[in-house]
Design a protein around this motif. Structure first.
Motif, PDB file in Angstrom:
ATOM      1  N   MET A  35      45.235  44.752  36.928  1.00 59.55           N
ATOM      2  CA  MET A  35      45.637  43.341  36.842  1.00 59.55           C
ATOM      3  C   MET A  35      44.875  42.509  35.773  1.00 59.55           C
ATOM      4  O   MET A  35      45.352  41.822  34.977  1.00 59.55           O
TER       5      MET A  35
ATOM      6  N   ASN B  87      40.341  41.185  43.884  1.00 58.06           N
ATOM      7  CA  ASN B  87      40.682  41.813  42.674  1.00 58.06           C
ATOM      8  C   ASN B  87      41.134  40.763  41.594  1.00 58.06           C
ATOM      9  O   ASN B  87      40.828  40.695  40.465  1.00 58.06           O
ATOM     10  N   ARG B  88      42.156  39.850  42.344  1.00 60.16           N
ATOM     11  CA  ARG B  88      42.786  39.152  41.126  1.00 60.16           C
ATOM     12  C   ARG B  88      41.848  37.975  40.787  1.00 60.16           C
ATOM     13  O   ARG B  88      41.917  37.529  39.729  1.00 60.16           O
TER      14      ARG B  88
ATOM     15  N   GLN C 158      43.159  42.797  47.397  1.00 61.20           N
ATOM     16  CA  GLN C 158      43.991  42.532  46.194  1.00 61.20           C
ATOM     17  C   GLN C 158      43.620  40.864  45.893  1.00 61.20           C
ATOM     18  O   GLN C 158      43.341  40.856  44.756  1.00 61.20           O
ATOM     19  N   ARG C 159      43.668  40.027  46.743  1.00 67.94           N
ATOM     20  CA  ARG C 159      43.124  38.626  46.254  1.00 67.94           C
ATOM     21  C   ARG C 159      41.615  38.798  45.567  1.00 67.94           C
ATOM     22  O   ARG C 159      41.917  38.144  44.461  1.00 67.94           O
TER      23      ARG C 159
ATOM     24  N   ALA D 103      40.009  39.298  38.162  1.00 68.12           N
ATOM     25  CA  ALA D 103      40.882  39.274  36.794  1.00 68.12           C
ATOM     26  C   ALA D 103      41.104  37.723  36.187  1.00 68.12           C
ATOM     27  O   ALA D 103      40.828  37.535  34.941  1.00 68.12           O
ATOM     28  N   ASP D 104      41.187  36.894  36.865  1.00 66.72           N
ATOM     29  CA  ASP D 104      41.272  35.676  36.555  1.00 66.72           C
ATOM     30  C   ASP D 104      39.989  34.932  35.892  1.00 66.72           C
ATOM     31  O   ASP D 104      40.092  34.429  34.688  1.00 66.72           O
TER      32      ASP D 104
END
Ligand SMILES: O=P(O)(O)OC[C@H]1O[C@H](O[C@H]2O[C@H](CO)[C@@H](O)[C@H](O)[C@H]2O)[C@H](O)[C@@H](O)[C@@H]1O
Ligand SMILES: O=c1ccn([C@@H]2O[C@H](COP(=O)(O)OP(=O)(O)O)[C@@H](O)[C@H]2O)c(=O)[nH]1
Length: 779
Positions: free
Chosen positions: A159, A129-130, A126-127, A133-134
C-alpha cells in the motif's frame, strides 16, 4: 528516544520504524497530556539500535482521540520522535484482535483450529494498513528507509509503495521484519487471503525472519501459492528482486548486567535466596498465551514430581504468567485450564510448608524479574511455537553467578541459536521431566561450560546487533537496487534514430525468452508468424544482417527459419551459419571442409553452410552424462531430457517447483563430480541444467562470425544485441569491450536484472514492439 532533528531536512537517509503500537503511554492530567515510554520486546530490541542511529517511530497510540486532543498529542509525540496513526476504535479492535490476533497469530503458530476467519476482520485489517500508509505519506521523504514490523502490517509495504510511486518518491527503501514464525506452506495455504498477504509484503526491498526455517517456509509459499521464482535469499516479484534474510533478534544484555548491580535487585535476590534456601528453583516467565505451552509445562512438572519423589518439597516452580489478550476467547479458556492445573498439582503435592507451584498471574517489575531469573537454578521454556523467545536470552544474561541451566523447547526460534541449552520436545511430558532431572543434577563444571557458550552468544548477538544488521542489509540491497534502477529501458525511438544514422547493420537476437515467450514444452515455442515476418523485414533493411542466436539445435532452427534470410547460431555457439546476404561481405567464399583458422581454433564447414566450433561430440562424456540425467528424470516427475547434437539439457519446468530445483542442484553437484576432468561446462539455465563444451559459448560464435567478415567487420556502424539469458551476458561483455567506442552499439537484456547490457526491455512483447518500430518504412 534520540531526536531525529539533526537529520531532518538533510540529504541523509532517515530511518522510520513502523509498528502496530507506539511505545508510549499517554495520560491526561487536567488539560495537559503527558508521555511515558512503555517497555516491551520491540522497545528493548530497538533501544540498542537507537544508540547507533536516530529514528522516527510511527504507530497506533493505543486508542482513538478527539480532534483537539490529537493536536496536543501530535505535538508531544513529535518532540519525542514519534508519530501517531489514528484508527477508530472499531477498526482498531477488529484489525488487532479480530484479524492479527485471531487469524494470523494462530495460523503462524500452527494453531489453525483457533483461527476464525471473518470478512469484517479482513476489511478492518485492510483499512488499518491503509491508514498506516496514508499517515506515513506525511512523514516519509524520498531516500528514507522505512522499517515495518510484524504480522500486523503485512499489507503495508504494498500500500505504501503504491502511494509513494504515485507521488514519484521512488527511492524510499522498505524493509519488513516478522517477529513470529512463518509456518510451513502446508499450513499457510489455509489462509483465505494467502495471496494478498504475500503480495503485500513482497513490495518491500528486504524481508527479515528470525530463523532460516521461517524464511524457507516463506519462500516456499511464494513458489507454491504465487508461482514465483526464488533463491535461498530472494524472491523475484514483478520484475524486482525482493531480498530475504535471517536476522535473529537479541536483547540488551547491558540492561541486565546493570540491574544485577543495583541495590533493589541485590536486596530482592537476598530475600529470595533466604526464602528458597535448601530448595531448587525452576523459573518460568511467559505471556499467558496458548503458544507458550504453559499447560504442557505444568503437566511435565507434575510428572517430574510424581516420578522423582525425592524432589517433592525440595523444588519449586515459580511461574510468572503475564496476562495477555484477555479480549480473545481462546485466551480466556487458557486461563481457566491453567488455573485448574495449578490447583490440582498444588493440591496433590503441596503441604502446609510446601507449595510446589508459585503461580503469579500478573506482570512483575523489571527488578523483580531480574531477581527471579538470578535466583533460579533452571529456566523452563516449553513453547509449542515461538518466534524467538527472549525470556531464554534474559535468563542467560542474569546467570553470571549461578550458571543455571536453560531447558528450551525446540519449537522456539531461540533453539536455533542457543547452543548450550537442554533442548526438549515440549509435547513429550516424559522428555521434559527427564530434562528437569538432568538440569537439577548437572555437575557445576558442565553447567559452567554450557553457560559460557550461551553467554558468549547472548552478549554478542544483541538487540543492537540485530537492528544494525537489518538496517545494514537494507542499505546494501538498496544500493544494488539503485544501480539496477539506473539501467535505462531501451526506447524504440532511441534504437530507431541510431539505426537511421547507420549503413552497415548487425542484429544479434537470442531466441527463447527474447523472440519467443517461455512455453512448458520446448517444441511449443516455435516462432510466431509475426516474429517470422518481423525478422524477414528486418533482414531486408538496407545493409542489415540478422542472426538468431540460440541454445536450440541447428535442425530446429533451420526448419523454423526456413525461407527467412537470417544467420543462425545453434547450441549456444557450437554451430553457426551466415545469412545468404552475408556472403557478399566476406573477403572469400568459404568452402566445404574449410578448416580456416579462427580465434577459437579449428572449425568445420558442412554442405549446408554450417560451421561447427567443436570437435565432433565425444561419445564418452555423453555416456557418462546420460545415465545421470536419466536417473534424475526417472525420479523427478515432469522432467525430461533434450538431447541435442552436442549439448544435453535436463528440463524441470514442469516438475514440482521446489523438488525440481532441489533435484537440479543435486544433479549439478553430481555432474561436477563426474565431469571435473573433462573440458565441459555445466550451466543452470531457465529451469534447465545443461552440459556443453567449455570452450564454446555464444560470444565465441560472434567472434568467429566477425572474423569471417575480416576487415569488413570494422564497417558495422550499428550493432544491436538482445538476449535474456546468462549465456547472452557473455555476448554483451564481448561487444562492450570490442566496440566500446561505437555510438551505434546497443546491448539489451530482457527483464530488469543485474546485467552487462546497457539497456533492458521488460519482456518479449516489448522486444517485438521495438523490432516493429525498426522496420517502419522510413528506416
Ligand atoms: O539461447 P536460447 O534461445 O535462450 O535457448 C536456451 C534454451 O531454450 C530452450 O529452453 C527454454 O525455453 C523453453 C521453451 O519456452 C522452456 O520450456 C525451457 O524451460 C527454457 O529453458 C531450449 O529447450 C534449450 O535447449 C535452450 O538451451
Ligand atoms: O511481567 C513481565 C514479565 C516479562 N516481561 C517481558 O516480556 C518479554 C517476553 O518476550 P518473549 O520473546 O519471551 O515472548 P513474547 O511475549 O514476545 O511472545 C520479555 O522481554 C520479558 O522480560 C514483561 O514485560 N513483563
Amino acid at each position: 528516544m534520540a531526536a531525529t532533528d539533526e537529520t531532518q531536512g538533510s540529504d541523509q537517509a532517515r530511518l522510520i520504524v513502523v509498528s502496530n503500537r507506539l511505545p508510549v503511554t499517554l495520560a491526561k492530567n487536567e488539560a495537559e497530556w503527558s508521555f511515558k515510554l512503555s517497555s516491551g520486546g520491540l522497545v528493548s530490541a530497538l533501544s540498542g539500535l537507537k544508540r547507533e542511529m536516530s529514528f522516527t517511530w510511527v504507530g497506533w497510540p493505543g486508542k482513538d482521540f478527539g480532534a483537539d486532543d490529537r493536536r496536543s498529542i501530535d505535538g508531544l509525540l513529535r518532540e519525542n520522535s514519534c508519530s501517531a496513526v489514528y484508527l477508530d476504535d472499531e477498526t482498531a479492535e477488529l484489525y488487532y484482535n479480530g484479524f492479527a490476533n485471531s487469524i494470523l497469530w494462530p495460523l503462524f503458530h500452527y494453531h489453525p483450529g483457533e483461527m476464525i476467519f471473518e470478512e469484517a476482520a479482513w476489511d478492518a485489517y485492510q483499512r488499518a494498513n491503509r491508514a498506516f500508509a496514508d499517515a506515513l505519506l506525511d512523514v516519509v521523504k524520498d531516500g528514507d528507509l522505512v522499517w515495518i514490523q510484524d504480522y500486523h502490517l503485512m499489507l503495508l509495504p504494498r500500500m505504501l509503495r503504491r502511494l509513494l510511486d504515485a507521488r514519484g518518491l521512488r527511492s524510499v527503501k522498505i524493509g519488513w521484519f516478522l517477529h513470529t514464525p512463518f509456518p510451513s506452506s502446508e499450513l499457510y495455504r489455509i489462509l483465505p487471503v494467502r495471496r494478498e498477504i504475500l503480495e503485500g509484503v513482497l513490495a518491500a526491498d528486504l524481508l527479515g525472519f528470525h530463523t532460516y526455517d521461517y524464511a524457507r517456509h516463506f519462500l516456499s509459499s511464494c513458489t507454491r501459492i504465487l508461482g514465483l521464482a526464488t533463491t535461498p535469499n530472494a524472491v523475484e516479484s514483478e520484475g524486482r528482486v525482493v531480498h530475504v534474510g535471517t536476522f535473529p533478534i537479541g536483547i540488551d544484555t547491558e540492561q541486565f548486567t546493570e540491574a544485577l548491580r543495583t541495590d533493589v535487585v541485590l536486596q530482592r535476590l537476598g530475600e529470595f535466596e533466604r526464602k528458597f534456601e535448601g530448595t531448587k528453583v525452576i523459573v518460568g516467565v511467559d505471556r499467558l498465551d496458548y503458544i507458550k505451552g504453559v499447560p504442557q509445562k505444568l503437566l511435565a512438572f507434575e510428572h517430574f514430581l510424581a516420578t522423582h519423589p525425592k524432589y517433592v518439597g525440595k523444588v519449586v516452580l515459580v511461574q510468572v504468567a503475564v496476562p495477555s489478550r484477555g479480549d480473545v476467547e481462546e485466551y480466556r479458556q487458557l486461563i481457566s485450564s491453567v488455573n485448574e492445573l495449578v490447583g490440582r498439582i498444588n493440591g496433590r503435592f503441596g503441604t502446609v510448608e510446601y507449595t510446589p507451584i508459585h503461580f503469579l498471574h500478573k506482570s512483575v517489575t523489571f527488578p523483580e524479574l531480574v531477581s527471579l531469573y538470578a535466583v533460579a537454578d533452571v529456566c523452563l521454556i516449553t513453547s509449542t511455537r515461538d518466534g524467538m523467545n527472549l525470556v531464554s536470552y534474559e535468563y542467560v544474561a542474569s546467570q553470571q553467578q549461578r550458571h543455571g541451566v536453560l531447558v528450551l523447547s525446540e519449537f522456539a526460534g531461540a533453539a536455533h541459536s542457543l547452543n548450550g541449552a537442554i533442548m526438549i520436545n515440549s509435547w513429550n511430558i516424559e522428555e521434559v521431566s527427564d530434562a528437569l532431572n538432568q538440569a537439577l543434577s548437572m555437575p557445576a563444571d558442565q553447567r559452567e561450560a554450557n553457560f559460557n557458550t550461551l553467554y558468549r552468544y547472548v552478549t554478542k548477538y544483541t538487540a543492537a546487533y540485530w537492528g544494525m544488521s537489518f538496517i545494514g542489509e537494507l542499505q546494501r540491497v538498496s544500493r544494488e537496487a539503485d544501480e539496477l534502477a539506473q539501467l535505462p529501458q531501451l526506447k524504440p525511438s532511441l534504437a530507431a534514430s541510431r539505426l537511421a544514422e547507420s549503413r552497415q547493420r548487425l542484429f544479434l537476437l537470442d531466441y527463447d525468452g527474447t523472440l519467443s515467450a517461455t512455453r512448458t514444452i520446448p517444441e511449443f515455442a516455435r516462432p510466431s508468424p509475426k516474429a517470422l515476418s518481423t525478422l524477414r523485414r528486418l533482414s531486408e533493411l538496407p545493409g542489415a544482417l540478422v542472426y538468431v542466436v540460440s541454445g536450440r539445435t541447428r535442425e530446429h532452427m533451420a526448419q523454423w527459419f526456413d525461407g527467412v534470410d537470417v544467420g543462425l547460431v545453434a547450441e549456444h555457439g557450437v554451430f553457426y551459419r551466415h545469412p545468404r546476404s552475408a556472403r557478399a561481405l566476406m573477403p572469400h567464399s568459404p568452402r566445404v571442409g574449410d578448416g580456416a583458422d579462427s580465434n577459437d581454433g579449428s572449425r568445420q564447414l558442412d554442405s549446408d553452410g554450417w560451421y561447427c566450433l567443436v570437435e565432433r561430440p565425444d561419445p564418452q562424456w555423453r555416456e557418462t552424462v546420460l545415465p545421470l540425467f536419466r536417473h534424475y528424470t526417472e525420479r523427478t516427475p515432469g522432467s525430461f531430457i533434450e538431447e541435442k547434437e552436442v549439448d544435453i539439457t535436463w528440463h524441470y519446468r514442469n516438475t514440482d517447483p521446489e523438488f525440481g530445483l532441489w533435484q537440479a542442484n543435486e544433479l549439478k553437484i553430481n555432474l561436477e563430480r563426474v565431469l571435473s576432468h573433462l573440458p565441459l561446462t555445466i550451466v543452470n539455465g531457465n529451469k534447465t541444467v545443461e552440459v556443453r563444451p567449455a570452450r564454446v559459448d555464444k560470444a565465441c560464435a560472434f567472434r568467429a562470425i566477425l572474423s569471417d567478415f575480416a576487415s569488413a567487420a570494422a564497417d558495422f556502424d550499428f550493432i544491436m544485441s538482445i538476449g535474456d539469458g546468462r549465456g547472452d551476458e557473455n555476448v554483451f561483455t564481448y561487444l562492450n569491450a570490442e566496440f566500446s567506442a561505437l555510438p551505434g552499439l546497443i546491448t539489451s537484456t530482457v527483464g530488469r536484472k543485474s546485467t552487462q547490457a546497457r539497456y533492458y526491455l521488460p519482456n518479449v512483447d516489448s522486444v517485438m514492439a521495438l523490432l516493429a518500430k525498426l522496420i517502419e518504412p522510413a528506416l
